[in-house]
Write a protein that holds these residues in place. Structure first.
Motif, PDB file in Angstrom:
ATOM      1  N   LEU A  70       0.818  -1.208   0.000  1.00  0.00           N
ATOM      2  CA  LEU A  70       0.000   0.000   0.000  1.00  0.00           C
ATOM      3  C   LEU A  70       0.860   1.270   0.000  1.00  0.00           C
ATOM      4  N   ALA A  71       2.055   1.176   0.526  1.00  0.00           N
ATOM      5  CA  ALA A  71       2.917   2.345   0.692  1.00  0.00           C
ATOM      6  C   ALA A  71       3.306   2.959  -0.646  1.00  0.00           C
ATOM      7  N   ARG A  72       3.419   4.307  -0.608  1.00  0.00           N
ATOM      8  CA  ARG A  72       3.810   5.065  -1.794  1.00  0.00           C
ATOM      9  C   ARG A  72       4.894   6.065  -1.400  1.00  0.00           C
ATOM     10  N   ALA A  73       5.618   6.521  -2.386  1.00  0.00           N
ATOM     11  CA  ALA A  73       6.731   7.439  -2.131  1.00  0.00           C
ATOM     12  C   ALA A  73       6.331   8.906  -2.214  1.00  0.00           C
ATOM     13  N   ASP A  74       5.051   9.194  -2.408  1.00  0.00           N
ATOM     14  CA  ASP A  74       4.654  10.587  -2.587  1.00  0.00           C
ATOM     15  C   ASP A  74       3.856  11.161  -1.419  1.00  0.00           C
ATOM     16  N   ALA A  75       3.902  10.527  -0.274  1.00  0.00           N
ATOM     17  CA  ALA A  75       3.217  11.061   0.908  1.00  0.00           C
ATOM     18  C   ALA A  75       3.947  12.311   1.381  1.00  0.00           C
ATOM     19  N   ASP A  76       3.199  13.394   1.539  1.00  0.00           N
ATOM     20  CA  ASP A  76       3.821  14.640   2.000  1.00  0.00           C
ATOM     21  C   ASP A  76       4.104  14.647   3.495  1.00  0.00           C
ATOM     22  N   SER A  77       3.415  13.782   4.244  1.00  0.00           N
ATOM     23  CA  SER A  77       3.622  13.779   5.692  1.00  0.00           C
ATOM     24  C   SER A  77       3.145  12.464   6.285  1.00  0.00           C
ATOM     25  N   GLY A  78       3.610  12.203   7.487  1.00  0.00           N
ATOM     26  CA  GLY A  78       3.129  11.037   8.217  1.00  0.00           C
ATOM     27  C   GLY A  78       1.644  11.133   8.499  1.00  0.00           C
ATOM     28  N   LEU A  79       1.157  12.348   8.680  1.00  0.00           N
ATOM     29  CA  LEU A  79      -0.271  12.567   8.917  1.00  0.00           C
ATOM     30  C   LEU A  79      -1.089  12.130   7.700  1.00  0.00           C
ATOM     31  N   GLU A  80      -0.626  12.472   6.500  1.00  0.00           N
ATOM     32  CA  GLU A  80      -1.303  12.019   5.284  1.00  0.00           C
ATOM     33  C   GLU A  80      -1.257  10.496   5.177  1.00  0.00           C
ATOM     34  N   SER A  81      -0.119   9.913   5.513  1.00  0.00           N
ATOM     35  CA  SER A  81       0.007   8.450   5.468  1.00  0.00           C
ATOM     36  C   SER A  81      -1.003   7.800   6.401  1.00  0.00           C
ATOM     37  N   LEU A  82      -1.098   8.324   7.610  1.00  0.00           N
ATOM     38  CA  LEU A  82      -2.023   7.766   8.592  1.00  0.00           C
ATOM     39  C   LEU A  82      -3.471   7.878   8.111  1.00  0.00           C
ATOM     40  N   LEU A  83      -3.853   9.034   7.592  1.00  0.00           N
ATOM     41  CA  LEU A  83      -5.213   9.216   7.095  1.00  0.00           C
ATOM     42  C   LEU A  83      -5.505   8.242   5.956  1.00  0.00           C
ATOM     43  N   ARG A  84      -4.583   8.132   5.028  1.00  0.00           N
ATOM     44  CA  ARG A  84      -4.801   7.231   3.883  1.00  0.00           C
ATOM     45  C   ARG A  84      -4.932   5.778   4.337  1.00  0.00           C
ATOM     46  N   LEU A  85      -4.098   5.367   5.279  1.00  0.00           N
ATOM     47  CA  LEU A  85      -4.175   4.001   5.789  1.00  0.00           C
ATOM     48  C   LEU A  85      -5.519   3.742   6.459  1.00  0.00           C
ATOM     49  N   ARG A  86      -5.941   4.649   7.307  1.00  0.00           N
ATOM     50  CA  ARG A  86      -7.208   4.449   8.023  1.00  0.00           C
ATOM     51  C   ARG A  86      -8.403   4.432   7.073  1.00  0.00           C
ATOM     52  N   LEU A  87      -8.392   5.288   6.062  1.00  0.00           N
ATOM     53  CA  LEU A  87      -9.504   5.284   5.105  1.00  0.00           C
ATOM     54  C   LEU A  87      -9.455   4.058   4.208  1.00  0.00           C
ATOM     55  N   HIS A  88      -8.264   3.580   3.910  1.00  0.00           N
ATOM     56  CA  HIS A  88      -8.127   2.325   3.161  1.00  0.00           C
ATOM     57  C   HIS A  88      -8.779   1.176   3.936  1.00  0.00           C
ATOM     58  N   LEU A  89      -8.567   1.160   5.239  1.00  0.00           N
ATOM     59  CA  LEU A  89      -9.159   0.107   6.064  1.00  0.00           C
ATOM     60  C   LEU A  89     -10.682   0.184   6.089  1.00  0.00           C
ATOM     61  N   LEU A  90     -11.238   1.352   5.763  1.00  0.00           N
ATOM     62  CA  LEU A  90     -12.688   1.504   5.653  1.00  0.00           C
ATOM     63  C   LEU A  90     -13.191   1.150   4.253  1.00  0.00           C
ATOM     64  N   GLY A  91     -12.261   0.785   3.376  1.00  0.00           N
ATOM     65  CA  GLY A  91     -12.643   0.425   2.010  1.00  0.00           C
ATOM     66  C   GLY A  91     -12.756   1.613   1.075  1.00  0.00           C
ATOM     67  N   LEU A  92     -12.207   2.753   1.449  1.00  0.00           N
ATOM     68  CA  LEU A  92     -12.290   3.950   0.615  1.00  0.00           C
ATOM     69  C   LEU A  92     -11.000   4.124  -0.175  1.00  0.00           C
ATOM     70  N   ARG A  93     -11.167   4.388  -1.464  1.00  0.00           N
ATOM     71  CA  ARG A  93     -10.012   4.656  -2.323  1.00  0.00           C
ATOM     72  C   ARG A  93      -9.866   6.160  -2.473  1.00  0.00           C
ATOM     73  N   LEU A  94      -8.660   6.640  -2.261  1.00  0.00           N
ATOM     74  CA  LEU A  94      -8.390   8.070  -2.346  1.00  0.00           C
ATOM     75  C   LEU A  94      -7.457   8.349  -3.512  1.00  0.00           C
ATOM     76  N   ASP A  95      -7.714   9.436  -4.188  1.00  0.00           N
ATOM     77  CA  ASP A  95      -6.732   9.965  -5.125  1.00  0.00           C
ATOM     78  C   ASP A  95      -5.921  10.983  -4.343  1.00  0.00           C
ATOM     79  N   ARG A  96      -4.614  10.897  -4.464  1.00  0.00           N
ATOM     80  CA  ARG A  96      -3.723  11.703  -3.642  1.00  0.00           C
ATOM     81  C   ARG A  96      -3.068  12.790  -4.469  1.00  0.00           C
ATOM     82  N   GLN A  97      -2.873  13.945  -3.831  1.00  0.00           N
ATOM     83  CA  GLN A  97      -2.183  15.071  -4.439  1.00  0.00           C
ATOM     84  C   GLN A  97      -2.786  15.409  -5.799  1.00  0.00           C
TER      85      GLN A  97
END
Length: 157
Positions: free
Chosen positions: A50-77
């Motif tokens: 799941l990890a990507r090299a374009d996360a601007d911050s750990g906070l963004e990483s955490l949000l994306r991980l938690r929403l992924h666990l809810l089954g939500l797909r996010l487009d980033r940046q």
């Protein structure tokens, strides 16, 4: 490897944020990434995928991980004409911004954020903006707000 030990000590979320940060900073060679994959438990390898090299911050990483666990797909940046680059977009209409103090503190930055939110609204987007404390310490409120906004947007469609 320090990241493998960090996974064992700090758990999935902290490991994921640290791993994405290391990827962004280009601190991990291909050999190091392979070694980490070999050393982490099989149950945690999905975090590496799941990890990507374009996360601007750990906070963004955490949000994306938690929403992924809810089954939500996010487009980033995502670049939105008339708005600029936003942290995340869900289902093409919900903008999520995670604001660290360093980039969004003070009256001028607050004004800029409000102006961007108004421009996004004029284009048919709904914007939600969360800070560090909300994402880290009040996740149930963040989750409820995101899910409610998605329901509202789906009902309008």
């Amino acid at each position: 490897m320090a990241l493998v030990h960090f996974l064992r000590c700090a758990g999935d979320e902290a490991f994921f944020a640290a791993y994405e940060s290391a990827l962004r900073l280009r601190l991990l060679s291909a050999a190091a990434r392979l070694r980490i994959r070999q050393l982490v438990p099989a149950s945690a390898r999905w975090l590496l995928d799941l990890a990507r090299a374009d996360a601007d911050s750990g906070l963004e990483s955490l949000l994306r991980l938690r929403l992924h666990l809810l089954g939500l797909r996010l487009d980033r940046q995502v670049n939105i004409l008339g708005v600029g680059r936003v942290d995340f977009v869900i289902e093409e209409r919900l903008i999520l911004e995670v604001d660290g103090k360093e980039n969004h503190d003070g009256a001028s930055m607050r004004h800029k954020d409000l102006t961007r939110d108004a421009a996004a609204s004029a284009l048919g987007y709904e914007s939600l903006r969360f800070d560090y404390a909300q994402v880290v310490h009040d996740w149930p409120t963040v989750q409820a707000a995101v899910l409610a906004a998605l329901i509202r947007l789906r009902d309008r469609a």
